[in-house]
Write a protein that holds these residues in place. Structure first.
Motif, mmCIF file in Angstrom:
data_model
loop_
_atom_site.group_PDB
_atom_site.id
_atom_site.type_symbol
_atom_site.label_atom_id
_atom_site.label_comp_id
_atom_site.label_asym_id
_atom_site.label_seq_id
_atom_site.Cartn_x
_atom_site.Cartn_y
_atom_site.Cartn_z
ATOM 1 N N ALA A 149 0.845 -1.205 0.000
ATOM 2 C CA ALA A 149 0.000 0.000 0.000
ATOM 3 C C ALA A 149 0.876 1.250 0.000
ATOM 4 N N GLN A 150 1.935 1.230 0.830
ATOM 5 C CA GLN A 150 2.863 2.361 0.941
ATOM 6 C C GLN A 150 3.536 2.640 -0.412
ATOM 7 N N LEU A 151 4.043 1.561 -1.033
ATOM 8 C CA LEU A 151 4.738 1.699 -2.320
ATOM 9 C C LEU A 151 3.786 2.224 -3.394
ATOM 10 N N GLN A 152 2.564 1.657 -3.437
ATOM 11 C CA GLN A 152 1.589 2.091 -4.440
ATOM 12 C C GLN A 152 1.218 3.557 -4.235
ATOM 13 N N PHE A 153 1.080 3.954 -2.963
ATOM 14 C CA PHE A 153 0.727 5.344 -2.660
ATOM 15 C C PHE A 153 1.851 6.286 -3.115
ATOM 16 N N GLN A 154 3.090 5.929 -2.784
ATOM 17 C CA GLN A 154 4.235 6.770 -3.186
ATOM 18 C C GLN A 154 4.336 6.863 -4.711
ATOM 19 N N ASN A 155 4.163 5.715 -5.367
ATOM 20 C CA ASN A 155 4.228 5.698 -6.832
ATOM 21 C C ASN A 155 3.136 6.571 -7.443
ATOM 22 N N ARG A 156 1.932 6.495 -6.853
ATOM 23 C CA ARG A 156 0.804 7.278 -7.387
ATOM 24 C C ARG A 156 1.024 8.778 -7.179
ATOM 25 N N GLU A 157 1.566 9.128 -5.997
ATOM 26 C CA GLU A 157 1.864 10.545 -5.736
ATOM 27 C C GLU A 157 2.878 11.083 -6.755
ATOM 28 N N LYS A 158 3.950 10.292 -6.964
ATOM 29 C CA LYS A 158 4.979 10.688 -7.937
ATOM 30 C C LYS A 158 4.373 10.771 -9.332
ATOM 31 N N ARG A 159 3.561 9.755 -9.660
ATOM 32 C CA ARG A 159 2.934 9.713 -10.989
ATOM 33 C C ARG A 159 2.092 10.959 -11.233
ATOM 34 N N ASN A 160 1.182 11.259 -10.295
ATOM 35 C CA ASN A 160 0.270 12.390 -10.489
ATOM 36 C C ASN A 160 1.016 13.714 -10.595
ATOM 37 N N ALA A 161 2.032 13.877 -9.748
ATOM 38 C CA ALA A 161 2.815 15.121 -9.790
ATOM 39 C C ALA A 161 3.551 15.248 -11.124
ATOM 40 N N SER A 162 4.135 14.119 -11.590
ATOM 41 C CA SER A 162 4.897 14.176 -12.848
ATOM 42 C C SER A 162 3.969 14.361 -14.055
ATOM 43 N N CYS A 163 2.767 13.778 -13.989
ATOM 44 C CA CYS A 163 1.795 13.946 -15.088
ATOM 45 C C CYS A 163 1.386 15.414 -15.215
ATOM 46 N N LYS A 164 1.204 16.060 -14.072
ATOM 47 C CA LYS A 164 0.737 17.460 -14.068
ATOM 48 C C LYS A 164 1.732 18.392 -14.750
ATOM 49 N N VAL A 165 3.020 18.182 -14.452
ATOM 50 C CA VAL A 165 4.018 19.129 -14.986
ATOM 51 C C VAL A 165 4.607 18.673 -16.324
ATOM 52 N N LEU A 166 4.238 17.493 -16.775
ATOM 53 C CA LEU A 166 4.814 16.939 -18.017
ATOM 54 C C LEU A 166 4.499 17.821 -19.227
ATOM 55 N N SER A 167 5.528 18.118 -20.017
ATOM 56 C CA SER A 167 5.297 18.833 -21.280
ATOM 57 C C SER A 167 5.394 17.837 -22.428
ATOM 58 N N PHE A 168 4.870 18.237 -23.571
ATOM 59 C CA PHE A 168 4.933 17.397 -24.775
ATOM 60 C C PHE A 168 6.405 17.073 -25.050
ATOM 61 N N PRO A 169 6.737 15.778 -25.226
ATOM 62 C CA PRO A 169 8.162 15.390 -25.223
ATOM 63 C C PRO A 169 8.924 15.665 -26.524
ATOM 64 N N PHE A 170 8.381 16.511 -27.389
ATOM 65 C CA PHE A 170 9.084 16.913 -28.612
ATOM 66 C C PHE A 170 9.129 18.438 -28.656
ATOM 67 N N PRO A 171 10.088 19.005 -29.409
ATOM 68 C CA PRO A 171 10.205 20.467 -29.440
ATOM 69 C C PRO A 171 8.913 21.150 -29.874
#
Length: 758
Positions: free
Chosen positions: A167-189
């Protein structure tokens, strides 16, 4: 830090207490039904105040998490002022083989319910009973214990302690995932032309919980344009899981690459790729039993550690990564990938894991579906795949062989096979003058004979394997399941093949069942470069009026491809006569424009015929030939021959709709032109004519649904091999006089309509 963990009693205790080996030994198809029947029978015998299927739930704070645990207990029994939790389990082995104390996972389930009930009702102690029932004899064995509330509370906290690292690992992974999804930019110029429009449509579709049908041209970068907005929707809380569904291995790799590209831009998201069991199996023979395979033996004792390990250390769980961890933890790689599919953020797999009722991931509960999006790549392929998934057949030879095999061995199977063989003989006599014929009404007598056969086969298969019989059992069982789906979308027909007779339940229109299998998911995005005409695909893939539709123009200019039409007849009756003009046209063309060319034909037979004629006329030119059933190495060698620094002309003769006409990228000078011979119409046959008549009766364009649209799809796919980027240039030759007819002209992409007749 608190966080809610919603989990069912069963999921929790199975995670902590399940143990043992994978065992794919024969299981009666009736087992699940037997379980339900036995539960109901025991529950009917409950006394006055006793209750069945009691919903229980509890909220427990533990190590920074709030666990919301719920489920339904089989029985709540009241007698002499005492309360008993009853957990009913059906058992197929003889009851004397049952472990003396019962199974730990069963006790855990019952004790969890006992804890919730005694906590709610402030009971100092409660009885817990396991009721084991033998499925055939219905003999019962009761194992009963009494637990104090303190004992149960200690048990529950031990259970949560076992689950907490996950549960701890899944929670940490989900927190990281959601934060990274929010700030992610289109991966090409920058976006390619049309990409932003497609990505925007996908995001809007998911955020509104709708479905989308998107025709987006080859070379636009459809994969990243559908995955990127889905990942952004995940960051905004609209999604928790993405399925990227595809029919081909090559497009699975493209999806893996897209996720990998986004990871280089900071994305933290777990993906798994599911590869077919036979390809993943480490053993020479795929027998999933502990006696045959060390990766099946004790699988459930080691799988939790394997999952924790891979989730803690990996993002993209490709086939190679899964194999590495499977060997490290000694677990079956295929089952490992299936278990991972329920815990990762994105799954890359074949269509059948969602749409095929025989294969689908059945542990995906409705609640999870609501936050899941399906991205259906190359969805034009789903039409015929859908027909395949929902159709089934049985044949006379199978029963004749079983009758011979079991004559002196097993009377029940011999009798059952004999009766079925006789049924086929009668059907053959009734239709003596026809090779193919429809069967207007389902024969209930056949149903009865098939059920008798299944019963007889089940009895014998329980005692040990018999390959022929097992194969026939699964075939008949599948057939009987499809019988339950029969409606106006089906036709039952018979087909004679030499001495054999096949009876097929043929799904002419898969739309209803595709819609049913995709029900409950938040969004479905169907996309392809050749989803044309869109209304046809929306109709046949189970779309609805309120679905979104988008058609994105090609980002490439018409100047990048010369379109030439050679008005020659490639109809079956004219092929011999027009073979020579075709060969001369090819010779003349490659003289003027040497280079690398793919030439596509509607069948292997036609391909071979023109290929041989060409070799006679021009033995000097380098040629390649797509043989039926090429191995992966042979396919790779075929494509590698298309080198960008070729000094001499190379012609690759291939089949329309085959392995080289879809999902193949020969960029730049690796491919200078494509020749499409014919309009791709499927061969006129009984099945296609059934489809035609079916849609005609529904007031739709039957001939177009059965022949024209699928045929032109192959033409567009083959032509789409040429221009894959802004730098590509080349020639497309369409060799058939029908390309000049309005019907076919209207199905050509806009950029192909500025053509020259040669």
């Amino acid at each position: 830090m608190t966080n809610d963990v919603q989990i069912s009693v069963r999921t929790l205790v199975e995670y902590v207490y399940r143990s043992g080996s994978i065992d794919s030994r024969f299981r009666s198809q009736a087992t699940l039904l037997d379980g339900t029947r036995i539960h109901q029978k025991i529950q009917k015998a409950y006394q006055g105040e006793d209750q069945k299927e009691v919903y229980l739930s509890v909220e427990i704070p533990f190590e920074g998490f709030k666990y919301i645990i719920d489920g339904r207990c089989d029985g709540l029994l009241f007698k002499d002022g005492e309360v008993t939790i009853d957990e009913i389990k059906s058992f197929s082995q003889p009851l004397e083989l049952l472990e003396q104390e019962g199974y730990p996972v069963h006790w855990a389930q019952a004790k969890m319910y006992a804890y919730i009930y005694s906590r709610d009702h402030q009971l100092p102690a409660i009885n817990v009973q396991l009721t084991y029932v033998h499925v055939d004899s219905e003999d019962k064995k009761y194992i009963k214990k009494t637990f104090t509330f303190q004992e149960l509370e200690q048990f529950v906290f031990d259970c949560l302690k076992g689950y907490a690292p996950y549960a701890q690992l899944q929670f940490q992974n989900r927190e990281k995932r959601n934060a990274s999804c929010k700030v992610l930019s289109f991966p090409f110029p920058s976006y390619r032309e049309g990409q932003r429009k497609l990505a925007g449509a996908v995001y809007k579709t998911i955020s509104e919980g709708k479905n989308l049908f998107a025709k987006a041209p080859t070379g636009i970068g459809k994969t990243i344009s559908t995955i990127f907005p889905s990942v952004k929707a995940m960051g905004e809380g609209h999604l928790n899981r993405i399925f990227y569904l595809t029919a081909k291995t090559i497009t699975r790799t493209t999806a893996e690459d897209a996720f990998a590209k986004m990871r280089t831009s900071g994305l933290c998201l777990k993906t798994v790729t599911i590869t077919a069991k036979d390809k993943m199996c480490f053993k020479e023979e795929t027998i999933c039993q502990k006696e045959h395979c060390e990766f099946a033996d004790g699988y459930y004792d080691r799988i939790n550690d394997a999952i924790l390990d891979i989730l803690a250390n990996e993002q993209g769980m490709t086939r190679a990564v899964i194999e590495t961890y499977s060997r490290k933890h000694k677990v079956c790689p295929f089952e490992f990938s299936i278990d991972l599919a329920y815990v990762v953020d994105a799954i890359i797999c074949d269509y059948n894991y969602i749409f095929d009722p025989q294969v689908s991931l059945k542990r995906l509960i409705e609640e999870q579906k609501k936050s899941t999006a399906l991205l259906v790549d190359e969805s034009h392929n789903l039409v015929d795949r859908g027909r395949e998934m929902f159709s089934a057949s049985i044949n006379k030879e199978m029963f004749l062989q079983l009758k011979k095999d079991f004559k002196e061995v097993n009377q029940e199977i011999y009798e059952a096979a004999h009766k079925l063989n006789s049924w086929f003989i009668s059907l053959k006599k009734e239709n003596a003058n026809q090779n193919e014929f429809t069967i207007q009404k389902w024969d209930e007598n056949l149903n009865l004979l098939l059920v008798q056969f299944l019963d007889a086969a089940e009895e014998l298969l329980k005692t040990g394997p018999s390959n022929h019989l097992l194969e026939a059992y699964f075939k008949v069982n599948n057939f009987c399941k499809i019988v339950e789906l029969l409606d106006e979308h089906y036709m039952i027909y018979g087909e004679k093949q030499k001495t054999d007779l096949i009876v097929k339940l043929f799904c002419m229109d898969p739309s209803k069942l595709l819609k049913q299998m995709g029900k409950g998911f938040r969004s479905k995005v169907f996309f392809s470069a050749t989803l044309s005409p869109l209304p046809y695909y929306q109709d046949i893939l189970g779309g609805q009026g309120e679905d979104y539709i988008i058609s994105i123009p090609s980002p490439f200019t018409k100047e990048q491809a010369d379109i030439l039409i050679k008005p020659v007849s490639t109809r079956f009756r004219d092929r011999e006569r027009t073979k020579e003009p075709l060969v001369k046209m090819l010779q003349s063309f490659i003289k003027k424009r040497p280079g690398n060319y793919l030439i596509f034909f509607p069948s292997h037979q036609y391909l071979r015929s023109v290929f041989e004629e060409f070799k006679l006329a021009d033995p000097e030119t380098n040629t390649l030939f797509q043989a039926p059933g090429m191995s992966e190495d042979e396919r790779e060698a075929f494509l590698e021959a298309f080198s960008p620094i070729q000094k001499e002309t190379l012609l690759g003769f291939a089949v329309l709709g085959g392995i080289f006409s879809e999902g193949v990228d020969l960029i730049g000078d690796r491919l200078n032109g494509v020749v499409v011979v014919g309009v791709g119409l499927p061969q006129v046959c009984f099945e296609r004519n059934l489809i035609k008549d079916h849609f005609d009766k529904k007031g739709k364009q039957g001939y177009d649904y059965a022949y024209v649209f699928p045929g032109m799809n192959k033409v567009l796919q083959a032509g789409g091999r040429l221009i894959r980027s802004e730098e590509d240039h080349g020639t497309i030759i369409l060799a058939d006089d029908r390309f000049l007819q309005t019907k076919y002209q209207n199905l050509l992409p806009q950029e192909w309509r500025d053509y020259t007749i040669i």
